[in-house]
Design a protein around this motif. Sequence first.
Motif: not given
Length: 242
Positions: A121-132, A146-152, A185-189
Amino acid sequence: MTKLSVNINKIATLRNSRGGNNPDLIKTALDIERFGAEGITVHPRPDERHIRYADVYDLKKVIHTEFNIEGNCTEQSFVDLVLANKPAQVTLVPDAIGQLTSNHGWNTIEHKAYLTDMIAVFKNAGIRVSIFVDPVIEMVEGAKATGTDRIELYTEGYAKEYAIGNKQQAITPYIAAAKKANELGLGINAGHDLDLHNLKFFAENIPGLLEVSIGHALICDALYLGLENTVQLYKRQLQTSV
């Protein structure tokens, strides 16, 4: 270099304690940007005990750096708020309603289907997603699915071990989780209880660390050290990051 995103929830808490607009949340956010932070983070909750939903709309109009909105996507009001404002990044956390502060990451295996749907839902709106997530290899692998861009990476465990002198024990699971994220290939926060004492060691040892989100400790330090000086001190801790 790892970016510093400053969580301004505590500024809103102080403002709300007396009513009115002192301190001015918007001015403070702009000043934090001017002092060198590369991002502003907010975590609005349904009871609006700190960041109000209206604050998010006001901040969106003026933020020049990266705007990161954290929250629990099981709350439809949060989902609507994020989609209406389209921040650079949304960070999904598994908080319960009324929870004092975040205290664990997602079980990305158990909640895979739900997270996959919400992230889309968020990625389709052009928003980068990170999950805790907690620093557990299986949870990182689950996050990738899950298809997330990043993890925190949730860093309370690191902070607690570091505080009692167990530096290597503190950092080891985070290094392993970061290496797996890089491999996938996941970004890291990272965020939660990072401060001037433990941030440099964390940043030096986590490969590919893109961003840290820090609020409570930074605002507490600013009471003694001044806000501009504090932002610069935190940025300095990140200059030697991998």
